[in-house]
Structures are given as structure tokens and as C-alpha cells.
Design an enzyme around this catalytic site. Structure first.
Site, mmCIF file in Angstrom:
data_model
loop_
_atom_site.group_PDB
_atom_site.id
_atom_site.type_symbol
_atom_site.label_atom_id
_atom_site.label_comp_id
_atom_site.label_asym_id
_atom_site.label_seq_id
_atom_site.Cartn_x
_atom_site.Cartn_y
_atom_site.Cartn_z
ATOM 1 N N ALA A 167 1.862 13.765 -6.248
ATOM 2 C CA ALA A 167 1.688 14.477 -4.979
ATOM 3 C C ALA A 167 3.009 14.487 -4.191
ATOM 4 C CB ALA A 167 0.588 13.827 -4.163
ATOM 5 N N ASP A 195 5.266 16.928 -5.818
ATOM 6 C CA ASP A 195 4.898 18.295 -5.428
ATOM 7 C C ASP A 195 5.430 18.627 -4.037
ATOM 8 O OD1 ASP A 195 3.639 18.895 -7.766
ATOM 9 O OD2 ASP A 195 1.628 18.416 -7.061
ATOM 10 N N LEU A 218 2.666 26.136 -14.708
ATOM 11 C CA LEU A 218 1.944 26.995 -13.771
ATOM 12 C C LEU A 218 2.422 26.808 -12.344
ATOM 13 C CD1 LEU A 218 -1.605 26.371 -15.211
ATOM 14 C CD2 LEU A 218 -0.379 28.548 -15.286
ATOM 15 N N GLU A 271 -10.742 25.592 -15.436
ATOM 16 C CA GLU A 271 -10.906 24.350 -16.202
ATOM 17 C C GLU A 271 -10.110 23.242 -15.522
ATOM 18 O OE1 GLU A 271 -8.710 24.661 -20.067
ATOM 19 O OE2 GLU A 271 -7.922 26.483 -19.109
ATOM 20 N N LYS A 331 -7.404 20.400 -14.790
ATOM 21 C CA LYS A 331 -6.022 20.196 -15.210
ATOM 22 C C LYS A 331 -5.861 18.715 -15.535
ATOM 23 C CE LYS A 331 -1.338 21.424 -13.794
ATOM 24 N NZ LYS A 331 -0.686 20.142 -14.108
ATOM 25 N N CYS A 369 0.601 -24.715 -2.315
ATOM 26 C CA CYS A 369 0.943 -26.119 -2.580
ATOM 27 C C CYS A 369 2.207 -26.560 -1.865
ATOM 28 C CB CYS A 369 1.087 -26.354 -4.083
ATOM 29 S SG CYS A 369 2.563 -25.604 -4.783
ATOM 30 N N CYS A 421 6.243 -19.811 -7.502
ATOM 31 C CA CYS A 421 6.032 -21.181 -7.066
ATOM 32 C C CYS A 421 6.487 -22.104 -8.195
ATOM 33 C CB CYS A 421 4.554 -21.392 -6.768
ATOM 34 S SG CYS A 421 4.094 -23.121 -6.676
ATOM 35 N N CYS A 461 0.077 -27.072 -8.450
ATOM 36 C CA CYS A 461 -0.281 -25.984 -7.528
ATOM 37 C C CYS A 461 -1.725 -25.569 -7.773
ATOM 38 C CB CYS A 461 0.652 -24.799 -7.753
ATOM 39 S SG CYS A 461 0.284 -23.394 -6.694
HETATM 40 ZN ZN LIG Z 1 2.163 -23.388 -5.466
#
Ligand SMILES: [Zn+2]
Length: 710
Positions: free
Chosen positions: A41, A44, A90, A123, A125, A422, A437, A443
Site C-alpha cells: 500500500a 502504491d 495492470l 477475479e 488479485k 531478572c 538478557c 532469568c
Molecule cells: Zn532476564
């Protein structure tokens, strides 16, 4: 769209130049690299802006104007072949009025009276990859991608693996080119991405995932190795034709019906001949069903039904006057970004997620959108409180595409440098944008996933210890790290008191755990989830180092090596990294194991909490030295490939049998392959083996070799 056009020629020329560059860039990303940065989009919108300026300043139209080109030149490794007849593109319409104007233009051009009926076809697209399939005397001889419309890429071998496409069309004209869309169904796309992710995790490599079904279809079709294409679930829908010796009809709808009768799939939503009102009604029907269709579409295509009129109408520039793509409006909405939340993934990756004021986009209520990473946040300049434009494109995940209040004076949002779960340090690996991390198994965000990985089939393979049970045991606080799994026995009575547990299930679980007190060392190493150490790398390392104690020593040596190799005076970071990488790779001395593995191993043992976890675990389990005992046999020293479905044993077992006979197992057939073991259903690998003159044996022959080995 025509608002705010440049006022002066200078402004217009400058903007046209900028648009030409920008559109060419996105075109290349889309067509040649299958890696678009912007949605269709948005693309376009750029194209329409370019057209609007060109319409206002026609004398400024550039030689390299994007409106004169279709797509980008084909790229890369596939042979380039000229189309016998150009593949057109087209023109787009965006409203019912645009469609009415299209028909008025046709009427004017053909000089038809106002009451002369004009029949159309309509039809969906499909958002896929356009291809032209050439049949000569009824046999498929060539398949080309659209490419730039004039020259496409030869994907004949790849197309032959698509089941929707007939290899032969009996009774067809001598030359007959069928054109249509190669696409991937949405469900197949989701499954493919899941598979790629699983395979990447298995091998310890970074996952390559596709952004949307169109990219997946393009990436799958444009493969050097057709066996890769064969493994991808591609489909085909016919919508037209190219060069033909003769046509089996006088209208678009009649020829499409004939193509369908030849065995090509045609969309169920194809209608024609119909009048304008019926065509627009079909557009509404298709739009309403859009989300439920098995494939992505971005509009509805109308064509003038009468082929004699099509011939008279001809082409203007790159587009036929007899067709129009009626695009769906981009699914966009505005909303407020309430907060930016950080999610921590299994690998410790910190992902910023936009928490949005709920808003409906394309019929779906959206509350969250991914912001990907720190770069994306910087690009959009978003902070909590901003008004943003949200878009749901072909991909299912909504994205923020614009920040409407970027100019408001407020401090930038800064990416956290600690894990929100953590509080361990969160860092980006060199050259990477993702922040992770470093807490690993301490953790909580990573703990469940790490433990799941630890007990998974490829690692310790503890039966009965699934996610649900792990969550329960984590919540009870009975396990926080792998070693705790082996200390569950004292909780037996307590567990029996809990809902859903019976004597049988508790004892089965405890027995399954006890059975892993002497686990395979490679599985244990893999189970720790150290970055870059997948199942195969873990095996390769242990084949050379035999024990986990030796692996730890290796890690300590790498740490010492790193300390002994600081950045030299005048040396760039990059050079230093390369030098270190080389030294570590040499020190490890294992084929296919590089510096990144060594660094990850060193990083792991550099963290005191990881060392504690490791020692704790090895107090509970004692893996025997990892020895691949090899027996002399006729395949010792050879490189083998297994293909097809094996009936009496699994691939894993076949591989370990081969290794025990001193042979190496490869995934694909090459000149280095000595022997191929083929089960039923073997395909391209078998063909390749025949081409290279490599010996092929059956599964029974293989069983004999194994039995005869000493
Ligand atoms: Zn962590």
C-alpha cells in the site's frame, strides 16, 4: 491524491528525481531480493504520487520514470530469458468511480454508444509471483517469472515440482503459454515459518523467516536447487495467457474456461461475463471474504471480456487499456501509543511491543503491535503518548507505519539496558541490533523455555515432563534450574496430593527422570541452550573432546586466549574480531565449528551463575565419555546420503549407524558423495546421484552392510 502537488517546476523535478530513486530502491528490494521494507500500500502511494506529478508536469517525465517500468530487472543465479510476449502490469483503481472512469475510457476509445453493453470479467488479485508457463505440443517446456516484464528468470525445474501445474496438456495448441500466479496459502506460510524456526533451533543457526506469503512464495520458487522448491507448498492459479498458436475462445471468460478445462486451477471467485454492477458486487463479496480466503489478495482485477476489443484497445506504456486492478483500501487506522512494553523471549531477546488504545483495523481489534527493535523505535521516533498510524498488511502482524506527533517536544524513549524480568544486563552482540538478557537460566522469562529445551526430545528427552508440568513445578518453586529436576523425588508425597496426579503418573515421571542420570554428553551440552551450540555442534565438539570436563577446560582456554589477545595499537575493532575469531577457530580444531561457538562457550563459563549451575547439574548427573565407537566396514571413511522414506529405522538411527561405521552423513548429494541409500519416494537427490554416477543402494542393502560390520 492530487493535493499538495509541487507548485514550481523546480520542486516537481526534484521530487520526481527523488521518487524515481526511492521507487527503484523499493522495487529492487521487492522483486530482486524478496525483502521489502515497505508495504504494498505504501509502495502504491509512492507510485500514485509520482503519477500525479507527472500528470501535472508531463514535460518533466524522466527517462527512468518508474511509471515506464514493471518491477525490477531479475537478479542473481537464475538464467534470464526473454518473454515471447511481454508480461504486462495492470493500472490501479481505488474507488468505484475509478472503475466507472475505466469503462468510460474504453467506451470512448472504441467509440461505443452509451447503451452498448460492455461485458467484464472479475477475479481476485492474488498476492503471489506472476509466471508464464510455455507448452509446446502439449508439453511444459519452460517457466519464466515476470522479471521486468520483458525478461524473466527461468524457473522451469522449480515449477515442475508444483503439483497444481500440469506437465502435459493433451490436445492443446502447438504453442500455448498459460500465465498465472504462483502463491503460498496463508496456512502453509505459517507452517513453513514454524518449520524454518524449528530447523534453525535444531541446528543452532539464526532462523530465516519470511515476512509474508508472497515473499515465501518468491523465495521458494526462485531457488537454485529445485528440491528446495519441491519441499515448499507452492500453488498456482491461472489468470491469462501469453504467446499462443491459436485461442480456444473469443472472450476472456471462454479462454479462461478452456484453460480450466485443460487442468489448471482458476479462482472460484472468477466471474464473467458480467456487467459493471455485477463486477462491483463481486468486488464487495471478495472484499468481505478477504480475511477468510486461504491466500492473500490485494484487490480485484477486471478485464474487458471481448478479445477483439482487447486487441483494439491495446496497451499504453506498460499497461493494457483493457484491464484494471481495483485495489482494496490499505487497512490502516490511527490510535494512541499508550506504552512500550519489553517482552523477553526464550533466547533472552528483548522485543519492544507497542501497547495501543484498542482500534479496529481491517475488521480486527488491535491492542498490540511489534516495534521489532531499537532501530525501529528510533526510525519512527515513537514515545508513549504519540498518535500513530497502524497498518495491517498482507502479514498478519499489525505494524506501526507512521508517528503523527513526532514533532511534539518530548524526550525520546530509551531502550532499557537491563532485563525487565531478572535485572541482568541486557546487551547487543557485536554487529547485531537485537538486545539480549544475559541472565540465561536465572532469568524467569528464559527459565521456562530453557527448561523446556533442556528436557526436549533433542536434548535430555525426559518423557512426561511437558510444558504444563514444568509450569506447575516452577510455580511451586520446586525447580528453578536443570539440577532441580533430579531432586524431585523427595516431593513425591506432596505431588501425589495435587490435582491431576496419581501414583502411576508421579512414579512414571520420577522413573523417566532417574533414567537420565547418565545422559548422553552431547545432548546434555545441547540442552544447556548455549548460544550457537545446536545439536550438531554439540556432537561435533564432543566427538573431539569426549567429556564435558574437557569442554569446560576448552572454554577456560578460550577465555585465556581472549585475554592474551587484546586489541593491537592501530587495529580496528573489525580486524581484531577477525584475528580473534581465527585464533579461536584454530584452537578448537573441529571442522565446521567457528569462533562464534568458542566465544559463546567462553561467555557462558565467564558468568559465575552459569558455572554454579553447571557444577550443580554435574553433581546430579554423570554423562559417560562421549565415544563414537567405529567399526570397520565397507563404508568407513565414506560420505553417505540417505533419501526417501526409510521403513525399518529413523533418520537419526540411520545416521548414528553410519557414524558408528566410520562414515559421514551429508544432507545433499554432491561430487563428494560416495554412496546414496534410497528409500521409497526418493526424488531429486536420487536423480542427482544418477547424474553424478554415484552408487545407490536400498535400505535392505544398508541393513546388510550394518549387520556385516565387525
Ligand atoms: Zn532476564
Amino acid at each position: 491524491m492530487t493535493s499538495d502537488l509541487p507548485r514550481t517546476e523546480e520542486e516537481a523535478a526534484a521530487e520526481l528525481e527523488r521518487l524515481a530513486t526511492e521507487i527503484a530502491h523499493h522495487n529492487r528490494l521487492y522483486h530482486a531480493d524478496d525483502a521489502p521494507e515497505i508495504s504494498d500500500a505504501e509502495f502504491d502511494t509512492l507510485m500514485r504520487r509520482n503519477q500525479a506529478i507527472e500528470a501535472e508536469f508531463p514535460h518533466l517525465v524522466r527517462g527512468d520514470s518508474p511509471s515506464r517500468k514493471v518491477g525490477a530487472a531479475p537478479s542473481g543465479h537464475l538464467a534470464k530469458v526473454a518473454h515471447a510476449r511481454q508480461m504486462f502490469s495492470l493500472d490501479n483503481g481505488f474507488s468505484d468511480e475509478d472503475v466507472g472512469e475505466f469503462l468510460r475510457r474504453v467506451r470512448r476509445f472504441l467509440n461505443l454508444s452509451a447503451d452498448e453493453p460492455i461485458a467484464l470479467t472479475a477475479e481476485p488479485k492474488i498476492d503471489g509471483l506472476s509466471c508464464s508457463l510455455r507448452y509446446e505440443r502439449g508439453r511444459l517446456v519452460q517457466a519464466l517469472t515476470r522479471g521486468d516484464g520483458q525478461i524473466g528468470e527461468d524457473v522451469t525445474a522449480n515449477v515442475r515440482t508444483i503439483r497444481d501445474i500440469p506437465q502435459e496438456i493433451p490436445g492443446a495448441p502447438d504453442i500455448f503459454e498459460v500465465r498465472g500466479e504462483v502463491y503460498m496459502a496463508k496456512s502453509d506460510f505459517t507452517a513453513l515459518n514454524a518449520r524454518l524456526l524449528a530447523e534453525a533451533e535444531e541446528s543452532g543457526k539464526e532462523a530465516r523467516q519470511f515476512a509474508n506469503p508472497r515473499n515465501a512464495a518468491a523465495g521458494s520458487l526462485r531457488q537454485k536447487d529445485a528440491s528446495v522448491t519441491a519441499s515448499r507448498p507452492l500453488r498456482f492459479l491461472a489468470w491469462g495467457w501469453g504467446e499462443v498458436a491459436s485461442l480456444p475462445g473469443e472472450t476472456q471468460s471462454a479462454v479462461i474456461a478452456a484453460i480450466r478445462a485443460m487442468g489448471f486451477p482458476v479462482s472460484d471467485l472468477f466471474v464473467g461475463p458480467v456487467d459493471l454492477d455485477a463486477a462491483l458486487a463481486q468486488y464487495k463479496r471478495i472484499e468481505a471474504r478477504r480475511a477468510d480466503l486461504p491466500f492473500d489478495i490485494d484487490g480485484v482485477v477486471y478485464k474487458i471480456d471481448r478479445l477483439d476489443w482487447q486487441t483494439r484497445l491495446g496497451f499504453v506504456g506498460r499497461a493494457p487499456r483493457w484491464g484494471l486492478a481495483h485495489k482494496f483500501p490499505a487497512e490502516r487506522a490511527q490510535t494512541t501509543l499508550n506504552d512500550i512494553e519489553i517482552q523477553v523471549g526464550r533466547t533472552g531477546k528483548l522485543t519492544p511491543v507497542a501497547k495501543l488504545e484498542p482500534v479496529t483495523v481491517g475488521g480486527v481489534v488491535v491492542r498490540n503491535a511489534t516495534l521489532h527493535n531499537a532501530d525501529e523505535i528510533a526510525r519512527l521516533g515513537v514515545r508513549p503518548g504519540d498518535r500513530v498510524v497502524l497498518q495491517r498488511a498482507g502479514d498478519v502482524i499489525p505494524q506501526i507505519v507512521e508517528n503523527l506527533t513526532r514533532d511534539e517536544e518530548r524526550p525520546a524513549w530509551s531502550f532499557p539496558d537491563h532485563c525487565p524480568r531478572c535485572n541482568s544486563e541486557a546487551v547487543a552482540e557485536e554487529g547485531e541490533v537485537d538486545v539480549r538478557c544475559t541472565g540465561g537460566l536465572i532469568c524467569p522469562a528464559q527459565r521456562l523455555e530453557r527448561l523446556k529445551h533442556f528436557v526436549s526430545r533433542g536434548a535430555l528427552d525426559i518423557e512426561g515432563l511437558g510444558e504444563k508440568t514444568l509450569v506447575e513445578l516452577l510455580d511451586l518453586g520446586w525447580i528453578t534450574e536443570p539440577a532441580d529436576i533430579f531432586r524431585l523425588a523427595p516431593h513425591r508425597e506432596e505431588l501425589l496430593q495435587r490435582e491431576g496426579w496419581q501414583e502411576k503418573s508421579v512414579d512414571a515421571l520420577l522413573a523417566a527422570i532417574e533414567a537420565k542420570r547418565a545422559p548422553d554428553a552431547a545432548r546434555l551440552l545441547f540442552g544447556l541452550g548455549i548460544r550457537h551450540i545446536g545439536a550438531i555442534t554439540a556432537r561435533d565438539l564432543l566427538k573431539r573432546y569426549a567429556t564435558l570436563a574437557a569442554i569446560r577446560s576448552l572454554a577456560m582456554e578460550i577465555i585465556a586466549l581472549r585475554d592474551a589477545m587484546p586489541v593491537a595499537i592501530g587495529e580496528s575493532e573489525q580486524k581484531h574480531r577477525a584475528r580473534l575469531d581465527k585464533a579461536i577457530t584454530e584452537h578448537i580444531g573441529v571442522e565446521n565449528v567457528g569462533g562464534a561457538v568458542g566465544q559463546a562457550l567462553a561467555d557462558f563459563f565467564h558468568e559465575p551463575h552459569n558455572v554454579a549451575l553447571w557444577e550443580d547439574l554435574l553433581a546430579e548427573v554423570s554423562p559417560p565419555p562421549f565415544i563414537v565407537e567405529t567399526r570397520a566396514s565397507e563404508v568407513s571413511g565414506m560420505t553417505l546420503v540417505f533419501t526417501g522414506s526409510l521403513e525399518s529405522l529413523s533418520r537419526d538411527e540411520a545416521k548414528s549407524q553410519a557414524e558408528s561405521l566410520g562414515a559421514r552423513v551429508a544432507g545433499s548429494v554432491s561430487a563428494k558423495t560416495n554412496l546414496v541409500i534410497a528409500g521409497p519416494g526418493a526424488g531429486s537427490k536420487l536423480k542427482k546421484a544418477a547424474e553424478l554416477g554415484i552408487r545407490v543402494i536400498s535400505e535392505e542393502d544398508w541393513a546388510k552392510i550394518v549387520a556385516e560390520a565387525e
